[in-house]
Design an enzyme around this catalytic site. Structure first.
Site, mmCIF file in Angstrom:
data_model
loop_
_atom_site.group_PDB
_atom_site.id
_atom_site.type_symbol
_atom_site.label_atom_id
_atom_site.label_comp_id
_atom_site.label_asym_id
_atom_site.label_seq_id
_atom_site.Cartn_x
_atom_site.Cartn_y
_atom_site.Cartn_z
ATOM 1 N N ARG A 1 24.015 25.941 2.009
ATOM 2 C CA ARG A 1 24.446 25.766 0.621
ATOM 3 C C ARG A 1 25.042 24.374 0.513
ATOM 4 O O ARG A 1 25.980 24.038 1.234
ATOM 5 C CB ARG A 1 25.471 26.843 0.257
ATOM 6 N N GLU B 1 21.145 28.306 -12.442
ATOM 7 C CA GLU B 1 20.395 29.402 -11.834
ATOM 8 C C GLU B 1 18.974 29.466 -12.390
ATOM 9 O O GLU B 1 18.722 29.147 -13.555
ATOM 10 C CB GLU B 1 21.094 30.741 -12.109
ATOM 11 N N ARG C 1 26.481 31.484 4.576
ATOM 12 C CA ARG C 1 25.679 30.266 4.500
ATOM 13 C C ARG C 1 26.504 29.066 4.955
ATOM 14 O O ARG C 1 27.700 28.980 4.673
ATOM 15 C CB ARG C 1 25.182 30.028 3.075
#
Length: 338
Positions: free
Chosen positions: A93, A101, A160
């Protein structure tokens, strides 16, 4: 945080184009020059490829401790999958940034100045698709370097990695912000936050990328679907999201073309491209009236009904993309967004 007026930003473009940080490329195509001359209301969100905010500071020196990896997948504009030299894989990330999004609803309240309306949310989704394509264009399949910020935890939600990505000796996280493809994710600490926030302010003042959604009705996201040659070729089906990991199931991703005209179509030399510029070229091939052909992303033996791209990674963006077909002379014959 001080903001420069838009007029001053435009006036300083020539002076600052050669300064440090991410700058407008020295060489521009006629299309890029024409785009730069347009007002924000005349541009589409996708027209900001490579255009950076004038007046933004540099990203600062590159991190010293960097690890080389290969980008195997682009999940969206701010999340990628990588493979280390020993074959292990991880999800990264990008620290300090947040792109709109594409697979979920956007909350305009997270993006300063964008109206909390359906139009604002839909405009952000288009900007999210642009950010994903931007990341695919510059990162997918590339060998890059990742580095960590001393003020940020190494892992975040979903385990992540939180990291900077360095490609072509530039900080890609920062480039997302200064081109308007991302806002600054300042909910978490990171050492370059002030530089990022100033770059975001400059991009917002210049209405680059997602910041055009401040006035969503001015953003033209229409895509022509008529064929310039009236060939009869249509996109009859799209399967962008393969089962499991797209990059491990390339033939689970495909596009179906059909000839709905009255005459055969010679596709020899015709090309198919996605929004990130990946290209497939048909060899000696013709499609009879009423016939269909499925173009698979992976490898296989070509037949009359099946063609194989031979790509090394996924091509079609699960959250939305644009399929463009050009004839052997380069004329756009068909364009379809999903």
């Amino acid at each position: 945080m001080r903001r420069l007026p838009l007029v001053a930003l435009l006036a300083l473009t020539v002076v600052l184009a050669g300064c440090g940080g991410f700058t407008v490329p020295a060489e521009q195509t006629p299309t890029e020059r024409a785009t730069a001359a347009q007002s924000p209301a005349e541009r589409t969100v996708a027209d900001t490829e490579g255009e950076t905010a004038v007046g933004a500071p540099s990203a600062g020196p590159l991190p010293e401790d960097r690890t080389r990896v290969t980008v195997t997948a682009v999940v969206d504009g701010d999340t990628i999958r990588v493979r280390y030299g020993n074959g292990t894989e991880d999800t990264v990330r990008l620290v300090g940034v947040d792109t709109p999004e594409v697979n979920a609803e956007n909350d305009p309240a997270e993006f300063e100045g964008i109206p909390p309306t359906a139009a604002g949310s839909e405009c952000l989704r288009g900007a999210g698709i642009d950010a994903s394509n931007f990341a695919k264009r510059h990162l997918l399949g590339e060998t890059v370097e990742i580095a960590f910020d001393p003020a940020t935890e190494r892992r975040g939600y979903y385990d992540r990695l939180l990291a900077y990505v360095v490609v072509d000796d530039r900080l890609f996280n920062y480039r997302l912000v200064t081109t308007g493809h991302a806002r600054v994710y300042d909910e978490s600490p990171f050492t370059r936050k002030d530089r990022f926030l100033e770059a975001e302010s400059a991009a917002r003042e210049a209405r680059l990328g997602l910041w055009q959604c401040v006035d969503p009705d001015s953003v033209d996201r229409s895509t022509p679907t008529a064929t310039a040659s009236e060939s009869g070729l249509v996109v009859a089906g799209i399967h962008a999201d393969a089962e499991g990991n797209d990059n491990e199931n390339l033939n689970g991703e495909y596009v179906v073309f059909a000839n709905r005209g009255d005459d055969p179509i010679s596709l020899s030399g015709w090309t198919v491209t996605d929004g990130a510029g990946h290209r497939y070229t048909f060899g000696d091939y013709a499609l009879a009236p009423g016939e269909r052909v499925t173009l698979y992303t992976g490898s296989g033996s070509d037949t009359q009904r099946e063609r194989y791209w031979g790509a090394s990674g996924a091509v079609w963006n699960n959250g939305g993309d644009t399929i463009t077909v050009r004839d052997a002379g380069g004329t756009v014959v068909l364009e379809r967004s999903y």
